[in-house]
Design a protein around this motif. Structure first.
Motif, short mmCIF file in Angstrom:
data_model
loop_
_atom_site.label_atom_id
_atom_site.label_comp_id
_atom_site.label_asym_id
_atom_site.label_seq_id
_atom_site.Cartn_x
_atom_site.Cartn_y
_atom_site.Cartn_z
N VAL A 51 0.86 -1.19 0.00
CA VAL A 51 0.00 0.00 0.00
C VAL A 51 0.89 1.24 0.00
CG1 VAL A 51 -1.75 1.32 1.25
CG2 VAL A 51 -1.85 -1.20 1.23
N VAL A 52 0.61 2.16 -0.94
CA VAL A 52 1.34 3.42 -1.01
C VAL A 52 0.36 4.52 -0.65
CG1 VAL A 52 2.82 4.89 -2.42
CG2 VAL A 52 2.68 2.45 -2.91
N HIS A 53 0.74 5.37 0.30
CA HIS A 53 -0.21 6.31 0.92
C HIS A 53 0.39 7.70 0.92
CE1 HIS A 53 -1.79 8.48 4.46
NE2 HIS A 53 -2.84 7.68 4.47
N GLY A 54 -0.44 8.73 0.66
CA GLY A 54 0.13 10.08 0.68
C GLY A 54 -0.91 11.18 0.77
N ILE A 108 0.75 -6.72 -7.10
CA ILE A 108 -0.43 -5.84 -7.01
C ILE A 108 -0.17 -4.78 -5.94
CG2 ILE A 108 -2.88 -5.67 -6.44
CD1 ILE A 108 -3.28 -8.49 -7.42
N VAL A 109 -0.32 -3.51 -6.31
CA VAL A 109 -0.08 -2.39 -5.39
C VAL A 109 -1.33 -1.51 -5.34
CG1 VAL A 109 1.24 -0.27 -5.03
CG2 VAL A 109 2.42 -2.37 -5.70
N LEU A 110 -1.70 -1.12 -4.13
CA LEU A 110 -2.81 -0.19 -3.91
C LEU A 110 -2.23 1.18 -3.54
CD1 LEU A 110 -5.78 0.68 -3.21
CD2 LEU A 110 -5.41 -0.35 -0.95
N ALA A 111 -2.58 2.21 -4.29
CA ALA A 111 -2.14 3.58 -3.99
C ALA A 111 -3.32 4.40 -3.53
CB ALA A 111 -1.49 4.22 -5.21
N ILE A 112 -3.09 5.22 -2.49
CA ILE A 112 -4.18 6.00 -1.90
C ILE A 112 -3.71 7.44 -1.70
CG2 ILE A 112 -5.72 6.28 0.09
CD1 ILE A 112 -5.06 3.26 0.70
N GLY A 113 -4.46 8.39 -2.25
CA GLY A 113 -4.23 9.81 -1.97
C GLY A 113 -5.46 10.39 -1.29
N PHE A 114 -5.26 11.28 -0.35
CA PHE A 114 -6.42 11.85 0.35
C PHE A 114 -6.12 13.26 0.83
CE2 PHE A 114 -6.20 12.67 4.91
CZ PHE A 114 -4.88 12.35 5.16
N GLU A 115 -7.16 13.97 1.17
CA GLU A 115 -7.03 15.22 1.91
C GLU A 115 -8.38 15.50 2.58
OE1 GLU A 115 -3.62 16.84 0.86
OE2 GLU A 115 -3.95 16.72 3.03
N ALA A 218 -10.92 11.38 -1.22
CA ALA A 218 -9.85 10.38 -1.35
C ALA A 218 -9.98 9.68 -2.69
CB ALA A 218 -9.93 9.36 -0.22
N CYS A 219 -8.85 9.20 -3.17
CA CYS A 219 -8.80 8.43 -4.42
C CYS A 219 -7.91 7.20 -4.18
CB CYS A 219 -8.23 9.27 -5.56
SG CYS A 219 -8.14 8.43 -7.16
N ALA A 220 -8.32 6.07 -4.70
CA ALA A 220 -7.54 4.84 -4.59
C ALA A 220 -7.41 4.20 -5.97
CB ALA A 220 -8.19 3.86 -3.62
N MET A 221 -6.24 3.66 -6.27
CA MET A 221 -6.00 3.01 -7.55
C MET A 221 -5.25 1.71 -7.33
SD MET A 221 -4.82 6.30 -9.87
CE MET A 221 -4.81 5.37 -11.41
#
Length: 395
Positions: A51-54, A108-115, A218-221
């Motif tokens: 999981v990549v988070h930012g 398989i990698v899950l990336a998540i961006g949020f604010e 938030a967005c997840a890919m």
């Protein structure tokens, strides 16, 4: 860009974007996007390797939010990376996820961006990020009237102001087709003159109506190797290439030296190594990071390598409309929704949805074989992506 293997986008999830998501906390809001992405990919968290988070560092005044967010991201027990690169964070998350899969490190990698900007203080964060003298050009963030002044100088006040408002109304018409967009105002072209006069002024010619808002969201890919992507998804959005370019903005008593913009430089490099000689005919849709309608107009010229007033004419002729010759921001763009740490990721996510044919009511009405998406942040950072329907040739 050389890769060990191709990477496909197989899942996209977005929360509802709004000025105040008071009904959910940060992990709950992120969970909305993660669940939607997993469902689109047809997998569970058990299938995710990393999981990549930012987000924008400390905009919510929370240190290491990824630790708290584990209950919403599902990252417990998994390798997790936290990335923050300012306004480009979302695009950098996508670039990192692509590298993690392309390298062979993860399948398989899950990336998540949020604010969740209602819980912090955006202006306080921006005004404290740079030296008050040498970095003073950065202190206002995207709130600048310099681009508007330059466009007016070059094309005249009447034409420039009308083009900026036309761009703004076109973006709102796109946002009205996107049920998750934050600002859906229902603007009509016959309101242009009234808006140009009555919208509150911010800086110079920049008015409130031209400017992006701050949003919660938030967005997840989900990214998968070629072999896995083919098994999971009938039409992945393949990552053909991406490039990151930046330079430092500094105060200078002698004025600013003429420089090649990072947008044009990135486009030159990306187009050259992918055989793109006519972006208007070889790219089917562009999701552009457009903090204001003034920058949106100006950056069309830079990214598309246009000269003269070609970018103004594209707006005047509505070529950038969703049904136009070269659709720009069918989602409504950054002006419609701006959860900053996710904003640049949303651009790539929306481009991927267009290729996958899953953009819903804001799907452009033509085949999308190649899409471009950009991210932007302070000190003139540009991240530029090319996505394709066909599997890229390995070179």
């Amino acid at each position: 860009m050389r890769k060990n293997r191709n990477v496909g986008i197989v899942g996209v999830g977005q929360s509802v974007f709004s000025s105040h998501r008071e009904e959910v906390n940060q992990p709950e809001m992120i969970h909305e996007a993660v669940v939607e992405a997993l469902q689109m990919a047809g997998i569970t968290m058990a299938d995710v390797d990393c999981v990549v988070h930012g987000n924008m560092e400390l905009f919510e005044m929370v240190h290491q939010p990824d630790l708290w967010h584990t209950i919403g991201t599902g990252a417990w027990g998994k390798e997790t990376l936290r990335i923050t690169t300012g306004g480009t964070t979302g695009a950098t998350l996508v670039a990192a996820a692509d590298h993690l899969v392309a390298s062979g490190l993860h399948d398989i990698v899950l990336a998540i961006g949020f604010e969740k900007l209602q819980e912090g203080h955006t202006t306080g964060g921006i005004t404290n990020m740079a030296d008050p003298l040498w970095g003073r050009q950065l202190q206002t963030g995207a709130l600048t009237g310099m681009t508007a002044a330059a466009i007016i100088d070059e094309f005249g006040a009447e034409r420039a102001r009308k083009a900026a408002m036309t761009y703004r109304i076109l973006m709102d018409k796109h946002a009205m087709k996107n049920e998750k967009a934050h600002r859906r105002l229902g603007l009509e072209f016959d309101q242009a003159d009234e808006l140009a006069v009555n919208s509150p002024a911010l800086v110079g010619e920049l008015r409130m109506i031209h400017m992006c808002s701050q949003s919660d969201g938030a967005c997840a890919m989900i990214f998968a190797s070629e072999e896995t992507a083919k098994q999971l998804c009938p039409q992945p959005a393949w990552i053909r290439d991406h490039i990151t370019v930046h330079r430092e903005e500094m105060f200078c008593i002698f004025g600013n030296a003429p420089v090649l913009s990072t947008h044009r430089y990135a486009a030159q490099k990306l187009f050259a190594r992918n055989g793109i000689t006519d972006p208007l005919s070889q790219i089917d849709v562009f999701e552009m990071y457009d903090p204001s309608s003034w920058w949106g107009i100006d950056w069309l010229r830079e990214f598309l390598m246009l000269e003269g007033d070609a970018h103004i004419r594209m707006v005047e002729n509505h070529d950038i409309a969703i049904e136009g010759k070269f659709p720009v921001n069918p989602s409504g763009g950054v002006i419609a929704s701006n959860p900053i740490g996710a904003t640049a990721m949303v651009r790539v996510a929306e481009a991927a949805l267009q290729i996958m044919g899953k953009a819903g009511q804001h799907q452009v009405p033509k085949p999308v074989n190649q899409a471009m998406a950009s991210g932007f942040g302070g000190t003139m950072w540009t991240v530029l992506f090319l996505l394709t329907r066909d599997i890229p040739a390995m070179g």
